[in-house]
Design an enzyme around this catalytic site. Structure first.
Site, PDB file in Angstrom:
ATOM      1  N   ASP A  20      -3.538  46.885  37.551  1.00  0.00           N
ATOM      2  CA  ASP A  20      -4.655  45.993  37.872  1.00  0.00           C
ATOM      3  C   ASP A  20      -5.465  46.517  39.046  1.00  0.00           C
ATOM      4  O   ASP A  20      -5.860  45.773  39.935  1.00  0.00           O
ATOM      5  CB  ASP A  20      -4.139  44.572  38.184  1.00  0.00           C
ATOM      6  CG  ASP A  20      -3.364  44.011  37.002  1.00  0.00           C
ATOM      7  OD1 ASP A  20      -3.752  44.286  35.860  1.00  0.00           O
ATOM      8  OD2 ASP A  20      -2.378  43.304  37.243  1.00  0.00           O
ATOM      9  N   GLU A  21      -5.687  47.841  39.046  1.00  0.00           N
ATOM     10  CA  GLU A  21      -6.371  48.453  40.185  1.00  0.00           C
ATOM     11  C   GLU A  21      -7.798  48.848  39.849  1.00  0.00           C
ATOM     12  O   GLU A  21      -8.386  49.726  40.472  1.00  0.00           O
ATOM     13  CB  GLU A  21      -5.529  49.636  40.686  1.00  0.00           C
ATOM     14  CG  GLU A  21      -4.197  49.120  41.200  1.00  0.00           C
ATOM     15  CD  GLU A  21      -3.231  50.198  41.619  1.00  0.00           C
ATOM     16  OE1 GLU A  21      -3.456  50.764  42.684  1.00  0.00           O
ATOM     17  OE2 GLU A  21      -2.278  50.461  40.878  1.00  0.00           O
ATOM     18  N   GLY A  80      -4.459  44.713  30.789  1.00  0.00           N
ATOM     19  CA  GLY A  80      -5.677  43.912  30.743  1.00  0.00           C
ATOM     20  C   GLY A  80      -6.696  44.592  31.620  1.00  0.00           C
ATOM     21  O   GLY A  80      -6.531  44.654  32.832  1.00  0.00           O
ATOM     22  N   THR A  97     -10.698  45.113  32.848  1.00  0.00           N
ATOM     23  CA  THR A  97     -11.948  44.368  32.905  1.00  0.00           C
ATOM     24  C   THR A  97     -13.105  45.334  33.127  1.00  0.00           C
ATOM     25  O   THR A  97     -13.047  46.181  34.014  1.00  0.00           O
ATOM     26  CB  THR A  97     -11.921  43.365  34.087  1.00  0.00           C
ATOM     27  OG1 THR A  97     -10.675  42.672  34.037  1.00  0.00           O
ATOM     28  CG2 THR A  97     -13.070  42.384  34.019  1.00  0.00           C
ATOM     29  N   GLY A 145      -2.587  35.540  33.281  1.00  0.00           N
ATOM     30  CA  GLY A 145      -3.119  34.511  34.179  1.00  0.00           C
ATOM     31  C   GLY A 145      -2.216  34.235  35.382  1.00  0.00           C
ATOM     32  O   GLY A 145      -2.519  33.371  36.210  1.00  0.00           O
ATOM     33  N   ARG A 192      -1.164  37.069  41.173  1.00  0.00           N
ATOM     34  CA  ARG A 192      -0.557  38.351  41.537  1.00  0.00           C
ATOM     35  C   ARG A 192       0.003  38.274  42.954  1.00  0.00           C
ATOM     36  O   ARG A 192      -0.603  37.629  43.818  1.00  0.00           O
ATOM     37  CB  ARG A 192      -1.603  39.464  41.451  1.00  0.00           C
ATOM     38  CG  ARG A 192      -2.083  39.710  40.026  1.00  0.00           C
ATOM     39  CD  ARG A 192      -3.187  40.764  39.983  1.00  0.00           C
ATOM     40  NE  ARG A 192      -3.707  40.941  38.633  1.00  0.00           N
ATOM     41  CZ  ARG A 192      -4.988  41.215  38.342  1.00  0.00           C
ATOM     42  NH1 ARG A 192      -5.874  41.341  39.317  1.00  0.00           N
ATOM     43  NH2 ARG A 192      -5.373  41.374  37.107  1.00  0.00           N
ATOM     44  N   MET A 237     -11.968  48.090  45.205  1.00  0.00           N
ATOM     45  CA  MET A 237     -11.888  46.750  45.763  1.00  0.00           C
ATOM     46  C   MET A 237     -11.862  46.727  47.299  1.00  0.00           C
ATOM     47  O   MET A 237     -11.266  45.835  47.901  1.00  0.00           O
ATOM     48  CB  MET A 237     -10.683  46.013  45.175  1.00  0.00           C
ATOM     49  CG  MET A 237     -10.713  46.129  43.659  1.00  0.00           C
ATOM     50  SD  MET A 237      -9.451  45.286  42.783  1.00  0.00           S
ATOM     51  CE  MET A 237     -10.025  43.628  42.783  1.00  0.00           C
ATOM     52  N   VAL A 250     -16.952  48.743  45.576  1.00  0.00           N
ATOM     53  CA  VAL A 250     -17.194  47.607  46.472  1.00  0.00           C
ATOM     54  C   VAL A 250     -17.558  46.334  45.709  1.00  0.00           C
ATOM     55  O   VAL A 250     -18.131  45.404  46.259  1.00  0.00           O
ATOM     56  CB  VAL A 250     -18.287  47.943  47.521  1.00  0.00           C
ATOM     57  CG1 VAL A 250     -17.805  49.013  48.481  1.00  0.00           C
ATOM     58  CG2 VAL A 250     -19.586  48.385  46.834  1.00  0.00           C
TER      59      VAL A 250
HETATM   60  P1  GDP Z   1      -7.289  47.181  35.439  1.00  0.00           P
HETATM   61  O1  GDP Z   1      -6.158  46.628  34.633  1.00  0.00           O
HETATM   62  O2  GDP Z   1      -6.843  48.285  36.345  1.00  0.00           O
HETATM   63  O3  GDP Z   1      -8.462  47.591  34.617  1.00  0.00           O
HETATM   64  O4  GDP Z   1      -7.760  46.030  36.407  1.00  0.00           O
HETATM   65  P2  GDP Z   1      -7.948  44.466  36.049  1.00  0.00           P
HETATM   66  O5  GDP Z   1      -9.138  44.313  35.178  1.00  0.00           O
HETATM   67  O6  GDP Z   1      -6.680  43.878  35.578  1.00  0.00           O
HETATM   68  O7  GDP Z   1      -8.206  43.872  37.494  1.00  0.00           O
HETATM   69  C1  GDP Z   1      -9.230  44.330  38.310  1.00  0.00           C
HETATM   70  C2  GDP Z   1     -10.213  43.181  38.600  1.00  0.00           C
HETATM   71  O8  GDP Z   1     -11.036  43.520  39.698  1.00  0.00           O
HETATM   72  C3  GDP Z   1     -11.180  42.903  37.473  1.00  0.00           C
HETATM   73  O9  GDP Z   1     -11.444  41.530  37.422  1.00  0.00           O
HETATM   74  C4  GDP Z   1     -12.434  43.681  37.866  1.00  0.00           C
HETATM   75  O10 GDP Z   1     -13.643  43.153  37.312  1.00  0.00           O
HETATM   76  C5  GDP Z   1     -12.417  43.515  39.344  1.00  0.00           C
HETATM   77  N1  GDP Z   1     -12.992  44.619  40.127  1.00  0.00           N
HETATM   78  C6  GDP Z   1     -13.136  45.933  39.789  1.00  0.00           C
HETATM   79  N2  GDP Z   1     -13.603  46.661  40.829  1.00  0.00           N
HETATM   80  C7  GDP Z   1     -13.759  45.798  41.853  1.00  0.00           C
HETATM   81  C8  GDP Z   1     -14.200  45.934  43.203  1.00  0.00           C
HETATM   82  O11 GDP Z   1     -14.498  47.025  43.698  1.00  0.00           O
HETATM   83  N3  GDP Z   1     -14.250  44.789  43.948  1.00  0.00           N
HETATM   84  C9  GDP Z   1     -13.893  43.572  43.456  1.00  0.00           C
HETATM   85  N4  GDP Z   1     -13.989  42.526  44.262  1.00  0.00           N
HETATM   86  N5  GDP Z   1     -13.458  43.412  42.199  1.00  0.00           N
HETATM   87  C10 GDP Z   1     -13.389  44.506  41.404  1.00  0.00           C
HETATM   88  P1  IMO Z   2      -2.890  46.948  33.510  1.00  0.00           P
HETATM   89  O1  IMO Z   2      -3.149  48.077  32.591  1.00  0.00           O
HETATM   90  C1  IMO Z   2       0.028  44.873  35.977  1.00  0.00           C
HETATM   91  C2  IMO Z   2       4.129  44.587  34.479  1.00  0.00           C
HETATM   92  C3  IMO Z   2       4.617  43.206  34.079  1.00  0.00           C
HETATM   93  C4  IMO Z   2       6.085  43.343  34.411  1.00  0.00           C
HETATM   94  C5  IMO Z   2       6.399  44.783  34.019  1.00  0.00           C
HETATM   95  C6  IMO Z   2       6.988  44.948  32.626  1.00  0.00           C
HETATM   96  O2  IMO Z   2      -3.732  45.761  33.318  1.00  0.00           O
HETATM   97  O3  IMO Z   2      -2.866  47.420  34.930  1.00  0.00           O
HETATM   98  P2  IMO Z   2       5.967  44.729  30.171  1.00  0.00           P
HETATM   99  O4  IMO Z   2       5.313  43.565  29.481  1.00  0.00           O
HETATM  100  O5  IMO Z   2       5.129  45.942  30.239  1.00  0.00           O
HETATM  101  O6  IMO Z   2       7.347  44.997  29.627  1.00  0.00           O
HETATM  102  O7  IMO Z   2       6.203  44.209  31.686  1.00  0.00           O
HETATM  103  O8  IMO Z   2       5.154  45.472  34.077  1.00  0.00           O
HETATM  104  N1  IMO Z   2       2.870  45.035  33.815  1.00  0.00           N
HETATM  105  C7  IMO Z   2       1.685  45.071  34.419  1.00  0.00           C
HETATM  106  N2  IMO Z   2       1.320  44.685  35.662  1.00  0.00           N
HETATM  107  N3  IMO Z   2      -0.886  45.422  35.157  1.00  0.00           N
HETATM  108  C8  IMO Z   2      -0.541  45.826  33.912  1.00  0.00           C
HETATM  109  O9  IMO Z   2      -1.397  46.475  33.100  1.00  0.00           O
HETATM  110  C9  IMO Z   2       0.792  45.635  33.481  1.00  0.00           C
HETATM  111  N4  IMO Z   2       1.479  45.891  32.336  1.00  0.00           N
HETATM  112  C10 IMO Z   2       2.742  45.533  32.562  1.00  0.00           C
HETATM  113  O10 IMO Z   2       3.980  42.194  34.836  1.00  0.00           O
HETATM  114  O11 IMO Z   2       6.288  43.222  35.810  1.00  0.00           O
HETATM  115 MG    MG Z   3      -5.123  44.811  34.397  1.00  0.00          MG
END
Ligand code: GDP
Ligand code: IMO
Ligand code: MG
Length: 428
Positions: free
Chosen positions: A5-6, A32, A34, A297, A300, A326, A409
């Site tokens: 989620d980075e 997931g 975004t 949902g 984190r 971020m 940012v």
């Molecule tokens: P991913 O799984 O690594 O693609 O990341 P996620 O989508 O799960 O979570 C990242 C969240 O941060 C998303 O809601 C993005 O729209 C949002 N996001 C991305 N870049 C930035 C940023 O530089 N600043 C902020 N505030 N949000 C960001």
């Molecule tokens: P993205 O690509 C954050 C975590 C789960 C759990 C562990 C194992 O959006 O960054 P799993 O269902 O894979 O067997 O769960 O890994 N996990 C994630 N955490 N972002 C993800 O994907 C994740 N995919 C799995 O929360 O701790």
């Molecule tokens: Mg994600």
């Protein structure tokens, strides 16, 4: 670079325009991502984040585990919004997640031998990868299009019904109906058929033809099944080393690796988290960063940037450059901390421990940096950043040992600073 989620979805979308192909190499609907394009927000789980550019081929490779109803739902959702998906390809080697995998995930997630739950996404990821490695009860996408698909479903479903019943000690498991599953999945197979290919051959030919391929990761390097915080990990190689195996392209063809790291740290689910903040500061990061899972949902867990962990994953992944995401979330804090070492059994170490018990025990050693009060979401160059924000980025570079080539940012494509020419391979 940390626990996922980075904002790699955002970065992949941005870099896609400079590539011929985007190839997702691992995981499944546990991810997931975004992507924000002005008013349009796309939440993707299965489909590579490059799908928004119609001229680029998006490939789901052999290392991915596919959940057909989720994938088809995502394909329909994109089509309804006018995003073409005829540039999508699916590997016939990808393994398929069936309802028994989800039932097993539910049962196994209730308690691990370690005593703490993994807290999976309950998407059947671990059980599907386990069957892949176990071989006897696995079904790949290519198998769904062969005459003996029905026999396989009936045989496996029968075995699974017996083993899963014993996993639910309260007797709550309802046996799965093989005929119903077969009918449902045979219909999915027909819908997926036009997209299926031998993705390994496709990518190797692309390499021969000097096409540019962007390998898209999922999860995070600390969730890597071999090199992460085991057993609190996902079930595939989610660090950079996984790209080659998952996609079927030898590592020697990979010219540049970009490590995506949040400017702080988050984790969803169980497992150790040395810099976790269970206080008001952690809550402030959660609110400012909107840190709630894209897939489940769940709120984190949040904490300070851990330079010990990121230096480790940067090295395991073989990165050339860091993309620091971020940074805007950290505005308005009086001071910021970065973990520069761990204390383990009275000794200071900068090595990331290999055993979960040691990762649980470590105490972070922090360096404190002054914060900045102004919002930075409008910054478009490094010169626009307040002095303390710039110093924070430079200190992360020093501690991790790699240059920062991108600073993000805000979620929008425009809210991105390319800081140097280190991304030249990706952008030429
Ligand atoms: P991913 O799984 O690594 O693609 O990341 P996620 O989508 O799960 O979570 C990242 C969240 O941060 C998303 O809601 C993005 O729209 C949002 N996001 C991305 N870049 C930035 C940023 O530089 N600043 C902020 N505030 N949000 C960001
Ligand atoms: P993205 O690509 C954050 C975590 C789960 C759990 C562990 C194992 O959006 O960054 P799993 O269902 O894979 O067997 O769960 O890994 N996990 C994630 N955490 N972002 C993800 O994907 C994740 N995919 C799995 O929360 O701790
Ligand atoms: Mg994600």
């Amino acid at each position: 670079m940390q626990w996922g989620d980075e904002a790699k979805g955002k970065l992949v979308d941005l870099l896609t325009q400079h590539h011929d192909i985007v190839a997702r190499f691992l995981g499944g609907a546990n991810a997931g991502h975004t992507v924000v394009d002005g008013e349009n927000v796309y939440k993707l789980h299965h489909i590579p984040s490059g799908i928004l550019r119609s001229e680029v081929l998006n490939v789901i490779t052999a290392g991915v585990v596919i959940n057909p109803p989720i994938l088809l739902g995502e394909m329909d959702g994109l089509t309804d919004r006018g995003v073409p998906i005829d540039n999508l390809r699916l590997s016939d080697r990808s393994h398929i997640i069936f309802p028994w995998h989800i039932a097993e995930d539910r049962a196994m997630n209730q308690g691990t031998a370690d005593g703490e739950n993994i807290g999976t996404t309950l998407r059947g990821i671990g059980p599907c990868y386990r069957d892949k490695v176990g071989r006897s009860y696995a079904i790949r996408l290519g198998d769904m299009m062969r005459p003996n698909f029905k026999d396989k479903v009936f045989m496996i479903c029968d075995k699974k019904n017996r083993t899963i019943a014993s996993m639910y000690e309260d007797g709550s498991f309802e046996p799965l109906d093989a005929a119903k599953i077969y009918d449902e999945f045979a219909a999915y197979a027909e819908r997926l058929r036009p997209f299926v290919c031998d993705s390994t051959d496709l990518l190797l030919n692309a390499v021969d033809d000097h096409k540019t391929i962007l390998f898209e990761g999922a999860q995070g390097a600390l969730l890597d099944v071999d090199h992460g915080t085991y057993p609190f990990v996902t079930s595939s190689n989610s660090s950079g080393v996984g790209a080659s195996a998952g996609a079927g392209v030898p590592a020697k063809h990979i010219d540049q690796v970009i490590g995506v790291a949040k400017a702080y740290s988050t984790r969803v689910g169980g497992g150790p988290f040395p810099t976790e903040l269970n206080d008001e500061t952690g809550e402030k990061i959660r609110i400012r960063g909107n840190e709630f899972g894209t897939t489940t949902g769940r709120p984190r867990r949040t904490g300070w940037f851990d330079a010990v962990a990121v230096r480790y994953t940067a090295r395991v992944s073989g990165i050339d450059v860091l993309s620091l995401m971020m940074l805007d979330v950290l505005s308005t804090f009086d001071e910021l901390k970065i973990c520069v070492a761990y204390e383990l059994d009275g000794e200071q170490i900068t090595r990331f421990p290999s055993h979960v018990d040691d990762i649980r025990k470590v105490k972070p050693v922090y360096e404190t940096l002054p914060g900045w009060q102004e919002e930075i979401t409008g910054a478009r160059s490094m010169d626009d950043l307040p002095e303390n924000a710039l110093a924070y980025v430079r200190r992360i570079e020093e501690l991790v040992g790699f240059p920062v080539g991108v600073v993000s940012v805000g979620p929008d494509r425009k809210q991105t600073i390319f800081t140097s020419d280190v991304l030249k391979l990706a952008t030429t």
